[in-house]
Write a protein that holds these residues in place. Structure first.
Motif, PDB file in Angstrom:
ATOM      1  N   UNK A   1      -6.608   7.943  -2.090  1.00  0.00           N
ATOM      2  CA  UNK A   1      -5.448   7.148  -1.668  1.00  0.00           C
ATOM      3  C   UNK A   1      -4.269   8.037  -1.309  1.00  0.00           C
ATOM      4  N   UNK A   2      -4.092   9.098  -2.096  1.00  0.00           N
ATOM      5  CA  UNK A   2      -2.964  10.007  -1.824  1.00  0.00           C
ATOM      6  C   UNK A   2      -3.086  10.598  -0.421  1.00  0.00           C
TER       7      UNK A   2
ATOM      8  N   UNK B   1      -2.506   7.796   2.311  1.00  0.00           N
ATOM      9  CA  UNK B   1      -1.102   7.383   2.369  1.00  0.00           C
ATOM     10  C   UNK B   1      -0.182   8.528   2.790  1.00  0.00           C
TER      11      UNK B   1
ATOM     12  N   UNK C   1       0.826  -1.211   0.000  1.00  0.00           N
ATOM     13  CA  UNK C   1       0.000   0.000   0.000  1.00  0.00           C
ATOM     14  C   UNK C   1       0.854   1.254   0.000  1.00  0.00           C
TER      15      UNK C   1
ATOM     16  N   UNK D   1      -1.907   4.292  -6.290  1.00  0.00           N
ATOM     17  CA  UNK D   1      -1.877   5.562  -7.038  1.00  0.00           C
ATOM     18  C   UNK D   1      -0.902   5.491  -8.216  1.00  0.00           C
TER      19      UNK D   1
ATOM     20  N   UNK E   1       0.426  11.337   1.207  1.00  0.00           N
ATOM     21  CA  UNK E   1       1.180  12.016   0.139  1.00  0.00           C
ATOM     22  C   UNK E   1       0.648  13.413  -0.149  1.00  0.00           C
TER      23      UNK E   1
END
Lengths: 306, 422
Positions: B397-398, B401, A167, A257, B403
């Motif tokens: 997701x960024x 996570x 992940x 991503x 980011x």
């Protein structure tokens, strides 16, 4: 004199007809393979190449010719270019790591020790397993919750909490490189081992008598000897890694991503998620051109040997 | 001589029979993903046998279904009937030869058999391109046993109460992932994200279709999801299969799923129907009490392709085997109730829905209560939905996570969606 000339002419004529016969025979035995190649490889390849000049999405009943539009889109689409860079990282990383470990393993297997044959056979195991199976094995090993790698790291106190390998950008890239390397080691090792068989062992013994260390033997004798093998193996490895799809798809699906979206995954995404066969083909063309220099180099090496 | 005459007569009769009998295919090619699921395979095979139609069953993993349909159609391989996720229909409605069931049955008849609001799931631009096979919503499912062990006696109503419940579960089950947020693919994460966005009062598109995702609500939703990751209340790398397994094995107390959740809990718990009492659908918590609870519309459709198996004498016909096959699966109450009893799939037909088997089932009563006001997935219903899903999924997701900040992701989400809309 006349009779001699006639005999020469006759002999030359026979030779020519023999050569022509050979050619015909060669052609005949080539026909099935050529036919299969044309139908199974060449036609689909050309068809896919030509599709790059068409718009053919799920909304189009028939392909529509659009010239170079798909290629223009590629040039302005940062994601496709990003995939190209990701591909380069994956290919270089995997090939380099596989060559290092493959060579080290080959050197180990080159030594005389008890059970060498068993070890050599066991080494081939990753190569025998279907790559998707290997990918799933590694996916389970690296699983952030149940994986054995996390269990070992936690158990030995190296980490305090589970690492989500798949992940995380870096973790996912490392996972696909590691898995692909693991699968490729047997092949690379075999190449290097074959190369080592041609090495004159007396050279090594002489060097040792002169006081050369292991590292000097490897650097001054073994590596120069394996240079041609290195070049061909590197080309083959890069070609194979550029074509890689199944391991990456099964392990990360190109994520997280897009961090592991290499060109093959991009083609798949365009074709089967965005339903854009034209764009998928155009990226495929870019992919082919990326592969081409390596293929040319590899083929030239082969023909040179011949 | 006599024998010869009889033979000629028989031959003539045979030729007559062959030439005058309605020309139709005898076998129906049915593509679905349910028979690819080992626990559901025998159930569906039983239902198919009950239709009495000779069927060639092809299965494909759920994630590969759209690709398989696309490839079969493009390569002109036989395909008569296919199962579809309702949210795929806007994209796949452009497939060639899809039958409009209104042409076949008439809208009035269809609405007399299946409620109009259920039929809506298979309707695109006034055409009834899909018949609902089973219906429901994607709701938040809770594991009652885990909640009780954690000292939680009432279902959380607000987001704050939900987070508190997750913390209690984590305390009681330290190795657990209290909420199995599905992060593994864009398609999954956008579904969970949207439901929480609605819970925070936000939307991706407003009622006029304007992109409104760069909002305070989106930022709050993203921050909420990120905080769950930071607190260890969710795990990364979870897909629906893993979530179902974690729920059945009491490793997760909450996850979003369709009514078939009960069937999976039976399997993964290893306790069968005995485990039903622990599977408890609840309303998706909202930011503040009094806000409208939302769930995501969900359903499986059956679509029909106008090929030989759907035709009699070259014309689309209700007598054709493929049509009969769909009719039996989607409208025969006996078959529908059988599917419900064995796998928990809520039927579409009025008669089956009114049956006491359905109305007296507490799970279904709870499920219907959990709906609040369901909404359609705003991304999957877009043309070229994969691009929209990728745009939102990657930004979510960024954030989780670490980011991007929630603000950056919300802004970028809007920019990317605007680009796609153009």
């Amino acid at each position: 004199m006349v009779s001699t000339q006639n005999t020469d002419k006759h002999t030359t004529g026979r030779r020519r007809s023999l050569k022509a016969g050979d050619r015909r025979f060669a052609l005949m035995i080539l026909i099935p393979a050529m036919t299969a190649f044309l139908i199974m490889v060449f036609y689909p390849f050309m068809d896919a190449m030509s599709m790059a000049f068409y718009q053919f999405t799920i909304y189009d009943l028939e392909p529509i010719f659009i010239g170079f539009s798909n290629f223009q889109s590629i040039l302005t689409n940062p994601y496709v270019l990003e995939s190209w860079v990701t591909t380069a990282i994956f290919v270089v990383g995997t090939t380099a790591l596989t060559m290092c470990v493959g060579l080290a393993w080959a050197l180990l297997m080159y030594q005389n020790f008890f059970g060498r044959s068993v070890f050599r056979t066991l080494t081939l195991l990753p190569w025998i397993l279907p790559s998707t199976v290997s990918a799933f094995i590694w996916a389970w090993m690296l699983n952030g919750k149940y994986g054995i790698v996390n269990a070992l790291l936690l158990g030995s106190g190296v980490v305090d909490e589970n690492i989500q390998f798949l992940s995380d950008d870096l973790g996912a890239m490392m996972a696909i490189i590691l898995t692909r390397t693991w699968i490729s080691i047997p092949l690379f090792m075999s190449f290097f081992l074959a190369g080592l068989q041609g090495l004159d062992f007396q050279q090594i013994e002489a060097a040792r008598l002169d006081g050369a260390s292991n590292w000097v033997v490897v650097r001054r004798i073994i590596l120069p000897h394996l240079r041609p093998v290195f070049l061909v193996t590197a080309a083959l490895g890069m070609i194979g890694n550029l074509q890689q799809f199944d391991i990456i798809y099964a392990l990360t699906g190109g994520g997280p991503i897009r961090s592991t979206t290499v060109l093959s995954i991009e083609v798949y995404t365009q074709a089967f998620q965005n339903w854009d066969l034209g764009m998928a083909s155009a990226i495929g063309v870019l992919w082919v051109f990326t592969l081409m220099p390596l293929v040319v180099y590899y083929l030239r090496s082969l023909f040179k040997e011949d | 001589m006599w024998n010869s005459r009889v033979l000629k007569k028989q031959l003539a009769a045979a030729i007559f029979a062959v030439t005058t009998a309605p020309a139709m295919a005898s076998e129906v090619t049915f593509l679905n993903w349910v028979t690819a699921e080992p626990s559901n395979k025998p159930v569906i095979e039983g239902l198919i046998a009950k239709t009495g139609v000779e069927t060639k069953v092809l299965d494909s993993a759920w994630g590969d279904m759209q690709k398989t349909i696309f490839l079969r159609l493009r390569t002109k391989q036989p395909l008569d009937v296919s199962q579809l996720q309702a949210r795929w229909l806007p994209t796949l409605a452009n497939m060639p030869n899809l039958v409009d069931f209104n042409d076949l049955y008439g809208q009035e008849y269809l609405e007399s058999v299946i409620p109009a609001e259920v039929l809506e799931a298979g309707r695109i631009n006034g055409k009834q391109l899909g018949l609902p096979w089973n219906t429901g919503s994607i709701s938040l499912v809770a594991n009652r046993n885990m909640l009780e062990t954690s000292g939680i006696t009432e279902a959380p109503v607000t987001v704050e109460q939900f987070v508190e419940a997750l913390r209690k579960v984590k305390a009681a089950y330290p190795q657990s992932t209290p909420y199995a947020l599905m992060t593994k693919s864009n398609g999954l994460i956008t579904a969970d994200f949207q439901t929480w966005l609605w819970a925070h009062g936000g939307l991706i598109f407003d009622q006029d279709g304007k992109v409104v995702v760069n909002s305070a609500e989106t930022v709050a939703t993203l921050k909420f999801l990120k905080s769950l990751v930071d607190e260890g209340l969710v795990s990364l790398d979870v897909d629906r299969g893993a979530a179902r397994r974690m729920f059945g094995q009491e490793s997760s107390a909450f996850y979003f799923d369709a009514p078939v959740a009960r069937g999976f809990a039976r399997d993964f718990s290893g306790k069968g129907a005995e485990y039903d009492k622990h599977v408890y659908p609840i309303k998706t918590p909202v930011l503040e009490a009094g806000m409208t609870h939302r769930a995501m519309e969900w359903g499986h459709l059956l679509v029909l392709f106008n090929g030989k198996a759907a035709q009699v004498d070259g014309k689309l016909s209700k007598e054709a085997p493929a049509v009969k096959f769909i009719e039996e699966l989607a409208m025969n109450p006996e078959i529908q109730l059988d599917y419900f009893t064995k796998a928990g799939a809520i039927p579409g037909s009025k008669e089956a829905r009114a049956d006491s088997v359905i109305t007296s089932d507490q799970y279904i009563v709870d499920w219907n209560n959990s709906l609040g006001v369901p909404r359609r997935d705003q991304l999957s219903s877009m043309r070229n939905s994969a691009n929209f899903i990728a745009a939102v999924g990657e930004e979510v997701q960024a954030v989780i996570l670490g980011q991007k900040s929630a603000e950056e992701a919300a802004k970028e989400m809007e920019v990317r969606i605007q680009r796609l809309v153009k």
